[in-house]
Design a protein around this motif. Structure first.
Motif, PDB file in Angstrom:
ATOM      1  N   ARG A   1     -67.519 -48.798 -16.801  1.00  0.00           N
ATOM      2  CA  ARG A   1     -66.196 -48.231 -17.093  1.00  0.00           C
ATOM      3  C   ARG A   1     -65.410 -49.174 -17.973  1.00  0.00           C
ATOM      4  O   ARG A   1     -65.311 -50.364 -17.700  1.00  0.00           O
TER       5      ARG A   1
ATOM      6  N   ARG B   1     -58.842 -49.357 -19.051  1.00  0.00           N
ATOM      7  CA  ARG B   1     -57.867 -48.370 -19.513  1.00  0.00           C
ATOM      8  C   ARG B   1     -56.708 -49.046 -20.222  1.00  0.00           C
ATOM      9  O   ARG B   1     -56.267 -50.127 -19.840  1.00  0.00           O
TER      10      ARG B   1
ATOM     11  N   VAL C   1     -52.239 -47.085 -18.099  1.00  0.00           N
ATOM     12  CA  VAL C   1     -52.398 -47.318 -16.662  1.00  0.00           C
ATOM     13  C   VAL C   1     -51.149 -46.901 -15.882  1.00  0.00           C
ATOM     14  O   VAL C   1     -51.246 -46.275 -14.837  1.00  0.00           O
TER      15      VAL C   1
ATOM     16  N   ALA D   1     -57.513 -39.080 -20.689  1.00  0.00           N
ATOM     17  CA  ALA D   1     -58.568 -39.814 -21.404  1.00  0.00           C
ATOM     18  C   ALA D   1     -58.562 -39.460 -22.892  1.00  0.00           C
ATOM     19  O   ALA D   1     -58.724 -40.338 -23.754  1.00  0.00           O
TER      20      ALA D   1
ATOM     21  N   GLU E   1     -55.701 -41.190 -24.567  1.00  0.00           N
ATOM     22  CA  GLU E   1     -56.016 -42.611 -24.736  1.00  0.00           C
ATOM     23  C   GLU E   1     -56.981 -42.828 -25.900  1.00  0.00           C
ATOM     24  O   GLU E   1     -56.787 -43.735 -26.718  1.00  0.00           O
TER      25      GLU E   1
END
Length: 143
Positions: A6, A9, A12, A119, A122
């Motif tokens: 993973r 990020r 957050v 996602a 982002e």
């Protein structure tokens, strides 16, 4: 840094702006289960703008467009002034919304679609083309 495949990020700390209590609760629950930090969940434009303009560190605003005391468009304008991306979560989208947010996820939506939309926002913010867009989600070109 990757942990078990993973990636770290960028988005957050999230602010949830939703005036329907059950939707707000479900959204907060999905986000905390997915290990996001919910800075606050508020139901009023004035509270959201105060948080955005205050000292709260916010990476992304998730906002409904129709709120009891006004419009999520005003929340998006305040966020845009602070360079904080916005994702609208709404059932009704006015035409001017696409210049104020990264995208929209239309209600009703499921947990996977919500996480997929975040996602995709982002990926867009980091300059990548999102690999998969969830059902009911649309990215805006303008924001």
């Amino acid at each position: 840094m990757r942990l078990f495949g993973r990636k770290k990020r960028q988005l957050v700390r999230l602010l949830v702006v939703e005036d329907e209590p059950l939707v707000a609760f479900d959204t907060e629950h999905v986000l905390t289960d997915a290990e996001f930090e919910v800075v606050a969940t508020v139901d009023r434009v004035s509270k959201a703008v105060a948080l955005i303009e205050g000292d709260s560190a916010i990476d992304l605003v998730l906002a409904d467009v129709r709120l009891a005391d006004g419009s999520g468009l005003d929340v998006a304008r305040a966020a845009r002034n602070r360079d904080i991306p916005v994702l609208f979560l709404t059932g009704t989208l006015p035409p001017e919304a696409d210049g104020l947010a990264e995208g929209v996820l239309m209600k009703p939506y499921g947990p996977r679609d919500l996480l997929g939309a975040i996602a995709a926002v982002e990926e867009k913010r980091t300059g990548k083309a999102p690999s998969r867009l969830p059902s009911g989600f649309r990215l805006f070109a303008g924001a």
